[in-house]
Design a protein around this motif. Structure first.
Motif, PDB file in Angstrom:
ATOM      1  N   LEU A 143       0.826  -1.199   0.000  1.00 51.28           N
ATOM      2  CA  LEU A 143       0.000   0.000   0.000  1.00 51.28           C
ATOM      3  C   LEU A 143       0.865   1.254   0.000  1.00 51.28           C
ATOM      4  CD1 LEU A 143      -2.797   1.229   0.079  1.00 51.28           C
ATOM      5  CD2 LEU A 143      -2.793   0.974   2.570  1.00 51.28           C
ATOM      6  N   ARG A 144       1.926   1.222   0.778  1.00 48.90           N
ATOM      7  CA  ARG A 144       2.848   2.362   0.820  1.00 48.90           C
ATOM      8  C   ARG A 144       3.460   2.604  -0.569  1.00 48.90           C
ATOM      9  NH1 ARG A 144       5.614   0.415   4.531  1.00 48.90           N
ATOM     10  NH2 ARG A 144       4.530   1.352   6.305  1.00 48.90           N
ATOM     11  N   GLY A 145       3.802   1.519  -1.251  1.00 47.51           N
ATOM     12  CA  GLY A 145       4.393   1.634  -2.580  1.00 47.51           C
ATOM     13  C   GLY A 145       3.449   2.229  -3.605  1.00 47.51           C
ATOM     14  N   ALA A 146       2.145   2.005  -3.413  1.00 49.72           N
ATOM     15  CA  ALA A 146       1.165   2.576  -4.339  1.00 49.72           C
ATOM     16  C   ALA A 146       1.199   4.089  -4.315  1.00 49.72           C
ATOM     17  CB  ALA A 146      -0.230   2.073  -3.996  1.00 49.72           C
ATOM     18  N   PHE A 147       1.530   4.660  -3.163  1.00 49.97           N
ATOM     19  CA  PHE A 147       1.518   6.108  -3.012  1.00 49.97           C
ATOM     20  C   PHE A 147       2.895   6.745  -3.165  1.00 49.97           C
ATOM     21  CE2 PHE A 147      -2.427   4.919  -0.880  1.00 49.97           C
ATOM     22  CZ  PHE A 147      -3.316   5.868  -1.400  1.00 49.97           C
ATOM     23  N   THR A 148       3.946   5.983  -2.966  1.00 44.67           N
ATOM     24  CA  THR A 148       5.281   6.581  -2.961  1.00 44.67           C
ATOM     25  C   THR A 148       6.209   6.039  -4.039  1.00 44.67           C
ATOM     26  OG1 THR A 148       6.137   4.949  -1.376  1.00 44.67           O
ATOM     27  CG2 THR A 148       5.138   6.943  -0.471  1.00 44.67           C
ATOM     28  N   GLY A 149       5.810   4.983  -4.713  1.00 43.42           N
ATOM     29  CA  GLY A 149       6.714   4.371  -5.676  1.00 43.42           C
ATOM     30  C   GLY A 149       6.052   4.074  -6.995  1.00 43.42           C
ATOM     31  N   ASP A 150       5.887   2.808  -7.286  1.00 42.39           N
ATOM     32  CA  ASP A 150       5.360   2.341  -8.560  1.00 42.39           C
ATOM     33  C   ASP A 150       3.940   1.832  -8.339  1.00 42.39           C
ATOM     34  OD1 ASP A 150       4.708   0.900 -10.874  1.00 42.39           O
ATOM     35  OD2 ASP A 150       6.793   0.318 -11.219  1.00 42.39           O
ATOM     36  N   LEU A 151       2.945   2.601  -8.737  1.00 46.15           N
ATOM     37  CA  LEU A 151       1.547   2.217  -8.532  1.00 46.15           C
ATOM     38  C   LEU A 151       1.220   0.926  -9.267  1.00 46.15           C
ATOM     39  CD1 LEU A 151      -1.326   2.730  -7.522  1.00 46.15           C
ATOM     40  CD2 LEU A 151      -1.680   4.236  -9.497  1.00 46.15           C
ATOM     41  N   GLY A 152       1.698   0.794 -10.510  1.00 44.97           N
ATOM     42  CA  GLY A 152       1.418  -0.408 -11.277  1.00 44.97           C
ATOM     43  C   GLY A 152       1.949  -1.653 -10.599  1.00 44.97           C
ATOM     44  N   LEU A 153       3.176  -1.584 -10.086  1.00 43.14           N
ATOM     45  CA  LEU A 153       3.768  -2.729  -9.402  1.00 43.14           C
ATOM     46  C   LEU A 153       3.004  -3.043  -8.118  1.00 43.14           C
ATOM     47  CD1 LEU A 153       5.948  -4.871  -9.074  1.00 43.14           C
ATOM     48  CD2 LEU A 153       7.413  -3.122  -8.009  1.00 43.14           C
ATOM     49  N   ALA A 154       2.623  -2.021  -7.383  1.00 40.08           N
ATOM     50  CA  ALA A 154       1.869  -2.240  -6.146  1.00 40.08           C
ATOM     51  C   ALA A 154       0.554  -2.953  -6.437  1.00 40.08           C
ATOM     52  CB  ALA A 154       1.613  -0.908  -5.450  1.00 40.08           C
ATOM     53  N   LEU A 155      -0.123  -2.549  -7.492  1.00 36.96           N
ATOM     54  CA  LEU A 155      -1.394  -3.187  -7.846  1.00 36.96           C
ATOM     55  C   LEU A 155      -1.170  -4.616  -8.317  1.00 36.96           C
ATOM     56  CD1 LEU A 155      -3.076  -0.191  -9.710  1.00 36.96           C
ATOM     57  CD2 LEU A 155      -3.667  -1.080  -7.435  1.00 36.96           C
ATOM     58  N   ARG A 156      -0.078  -4.866  -9.048  1.00 38.06           N
ATOM     59  CA  ARG A 156       0.234  -6.234  -9.475  1.00 38.06           C
ATOM     60  C   ARG A 156       0.504  -7.125  -8.266  1.00 38.06           C
ATOM     61  NH1 ARG A 156       0.581  -7.545 -14.545  1.00 38.06           N
ATOM     62  NH2 ARG A 156       0.886  -5.942 -16.168  1.00 38.06           N
ATOM     63  N   ARG A 157       1.260  -6.609  -7.310  1.00 38.05           N
ATOM     64  CA  ARG A 157       1.570  -7.390  -6.108  1.00 38.05           C
ATOM     65  C   ARG A 157       0.299  -7.693  -5.323  1.00 38.05           C
ATOM     66  NH1 ARG A 157       6.088  -4.884  -2.476  1.00 38.05           N
ATOM     67  NH2 ARG A 157       5.891  -6.961  -1.539  1.00 38.05           N
ATOM     68  N   ALA A 158      -0.556  -6.705  -5.175  1.00 38.85           N
ATOM     69  CA  ALA A 158      -1.821  -6.923  -4.458  1.00 38.85           C
ATOM     70  C   ALA A 158      -2.688  -7.932  -5.202  1.00 38.85           C
ATOM     71  CB  ALA A 158      -2.554  -5.599  -4.290  1.00 38.85           C
ATOM     72  N   GLY A 159      -2.697  -7.837  -6.530  1.00 41.20           N
ATOM     73  CA  GLY A 159      -3.462  -8.799  -7.314  1.00 41.20           C
ATOM     74  C   GLY A 159      -2.940 -10.212  -7.146  1.00 41.20           C
ATOM     75  N   ALA A 160      -1.614 -10.353  -7.047  1.00 42.97           N
ATOM     76  CA  ALA A 160      -1.021 -11.673  -6.823  1.00 42.97           C
ATOM     77  C   ALA A 160      -1.440 -12.232  -5.474  1.00 42.97           C
ATOM     78  CB  ALA A 160       0.502 -11.579  -6.903  1.00 42.97           C
TER      79      ALA A 160
END
Length: 208
Positions: A143-160
């Protein structure tokens, strides 16, 4: 996963966020403007945190649901399609909240699902074997990464995470077709697919 509990009469402004972000989070929206408000508030929240130099702001947004309540976000974001920014953030927050509240159950289901979805284990970032606190910490990081880093990667990780847990939930429910976990597995799988679709849009720059 469901967006239940969306009955709060007002959206309480998150304390200590920047004035620019807080200004876009007023009381209950008028139905005629709720779609614009959902998009504007999600974008303001994302941009406000991404450009902030105050680490406390990031942590307050990560803990937004714990402090403000999931129903408040539902009022703004829960009806937005998955491939929009508010829709994607809503699903991310719902998954994050469930993991934080039901860590033991999540670990059980994840361990079951990881046997058949091994290719997604590395993307999720969970340790092997996963432990409750580590799983919670990893979801915080996502969740932190969605706001501070790579949103696409954060969503992929959450989807996994959602997809692996969905398969584990289905395995545990196999012995009882009437088990509520069968329906939960379907909802989790749908959430995983929606987060993956949102990730593709984020990576293409079309998640608005």
């Amino acid at each position: 996963m469901s967006a239940s509990g969306a009955s709060s009469p007002r959206f309480r402004r998150p304390a200590s966020l920047s004035p620019e972000v807080a200004e876009l989070l007023p009381g209950e929206p008028d139905p005629s403007t709720s779609t614009d408000l959902a998009h504007d508030s999600a974008r303001a929240l994302l941009n406000g945190v991404f450009h902030s130099t105050d680490p406390e702001v990031v942590e307050r947004v990560v803990n937004l649901v714990a402090e403000e309540g999931l129903a408040d976000l539902a009022l703004l974001w829960s009806h937005s399609p998955a491939t929009t920014l508010p829709g994607a953030l809503w699903r991310l927050y719902v998954l994050h909240t469930w993991v934080q509240r039901s860590g033991e159950e999540v670990v059980l289901r994840y361990r079951e699902g990881s046997h058949t979805m091994s290719g997604l284990r590395y993307l999720s970032g969970f340790s092997e074997p996963p432990e409750i606190e580590q799983v919670r910490d990893t979801m915080d990081d996502i969740l932190r990464g969605a706001f501070t880093g790579d949103l696409g990667l954060a969503l992929r990780r959450a989807g996994a995470v959602a997809t692996i847990v969905a398969h584990g939930t289905a395995h545990l429910a196999d012995s009882d077709p009437g088990d509520e976990r069968t329906r939960q597995a379907e909802r989790l799988l749908s959430t995983g697919e929606e987060l993956a679709a949102a990730a593709r849009h984020a990576e293409a720059g079309t998640l608005d």
